[in-house]
Design an enzyme around this catalytic site. Sequence first.
Site, PDB file in Angstrom:
ATOM      1  CE  LYS A  33      -3.157  -6.379  14.067  1.00 28.54           C
ATOM      2  NZ  LYS A  33      -1.733  -6.375  13.703  1.00 28.54           N
ATOM      3  CE1 TYR A 242     -28.670   3.513  -7.538  1.00 31.52           C
ATOM      4  CE2 TYR A 242     -27.639   1.969  -6.017  1.00 31.52           C
ATOM      5  CZ  TYR A 242     -28.457   3.073  -6.250  1.00 31.52           C
ATOM      6  OH  TYR A 242     -29.044   3.710  -5.199  1.00 31.52           O
TER       7      TYR A 242
HETATM    8  C1  LIG Z   1      -1.212  -7.720  13.594  1.00 29.02           C
HETATM    9  C2  LIG Z   1       0.067  -8.098  14.210  1.00 29.02           C
HETATM   10  C3  LIG Z   1       0.303  -9.427  14.596  1.00 29.02           C
HETATM   11  C4  LIG Z   1      -0.624 -10.561  14.245  1.00 29.02           C
HETATM   12  O1  LIG Z   1      -0.416 -10.870  12.877  1.00 29.02           O
HETATM   13  P1  LIG Z   1      -1.215 -12.025  12.126  1.00 29.02           P
HETATM   14  O2  LIG Z   1      -0.609 -12.043  10.771  1.00 29.02           O
HETATM   15  O3  LIG Z   1      -2.646 -11.574  12.105  1.00 29.02           O
HETATM   16  O4  LIG Z   1      -1.021 -13.269  12.888  1.00 29.02           O
HETATM   17  C5  LIG Z   1       1.482  -9.703  15.283  1.00 29.02           C
HETATM   18  N1  LIG Z   1       2.373  -8.729  15.555  1.00 29.02           N
HETATM   19  C6  LIG Z   1       2.188  -7.438  15.163  1.00 29.02           C
HETATM   20  C7  LIG Z   1       3.228  -6.426  15.471  1.00 29.02           C
HETATM   21  C8  LIG Z   1       1.034  -7.080  14.469  1.00 29.02           C
HETATM   22  O5  LIG Z   1       0.860  -5.817  14.079  1.00 29.02           O
END
Ligand SMILES: *Cc1c(COP(=O)(O)O)cnc(C)c1O
Length: 346
Positions: A33, A242
């Site tokens: 994702k 800054y």
């Molecule tokens: C993001 C996510 C993962 C992966 O989690 P990590 O902590 O990055 O391994 C797995 N399951 C769901 C539902 C997620 O949203």
Amino acid sequence: MGTATLSIDLGALIANWRALDTRSTTETAAVVKADAYGLGADRVGRALARAGARTFFVAAAEEGAALRRAMGPGPVINVFSGHMRGDTDMIGDMALTPMTNSFDQLVRHIEALPGHPFGIQLDTGMNRLGMEASEWAAVRDIALQQNPTVIMSHLACADEPDHTMNAQQLTTFHEMTEGINAPRSLANTGGILMGADYHFDLTRPGIGLYGGLPFADGTPVASLSVPVIQCRDLDEGETVGYGNAFTATRPTRIATIAAGYADGVIRAMGHDAQLYADDIACPIAGRISMDMIGVDITDLDDPNPKALDLLGPRQGIDTLAEAAGTIGYEILTSLGARYNRRYVGG
Ligand SMILES: *Cc1c(COP(=O)(O)O)cnc(C)c1O
């Protein structure tokens, strides 16, 4: 070159997936994702598919469609946000599998795309996504008749293995899925590390693939080298940037480098972060600007370094995260679109 170079080590990525796959007692998927946590879902997805990953997870159908275009038919692409209004054509045309998270989504899916694969998302206590026990009890028989490809839930505290929430969610997941034959999935990266009780039929690592905690044995995947635009010498008492936030307390040489908070170098990390010239740490001098950062290079032998490293062997995403008061996930997903991306290995 006026922009920083983000190097993404696909060999390290694959090594991390294999290491997590070795620890998983079942199939290991890959969570890609948010453009594979900022590192490029197309390249990351294809590299992991070559390494043997068959199942991928994205947050939204749009991400799934882009991933399908990059990877072609074959891999399973699961969508955490499920079947949202307006997603039907994309889910159907791009062969995506929505993780339906409510009665309404389940009905929408079965009516709009009868026979099309789907999963079920259950809430075991995180209160973010998924059906709660009462809702699940009401739809369970209808849902199971349609053969969901996976029944999943998500752990709220998997990065703290001793947290009582983990065992509590595990028990709830068992209770909610008792007697069900469909494949089940509970573990993210932290869940894999907690052992086989949490693995069920499919594990879903994300951050561990990309070299972040809690997978302490992982290999760093991202490194970031930032070009130096200009160097100058300051007398004691002169200031930088800054708000005059840095004052030279000795004759000081300052390098101005070509990255700033617009590139995801979080301004709040201030001078708790450093840049590196090979093994030598160079402190940030003054405030991080939108496109530039002043760096104190007085202690370097080379008065005109061509580039300095923000991410590399001496400083990984979790060190930077600590300096910024955040987590490695946010460091990675903040990495700027302006960087020149270079994929190595794999
Ligand atoms: C993001 C996510 C993962 C992966 O989690 P990590 O902590 O990055 O391994 C797995 N399951 C769901 C539902 C997620 O949203």
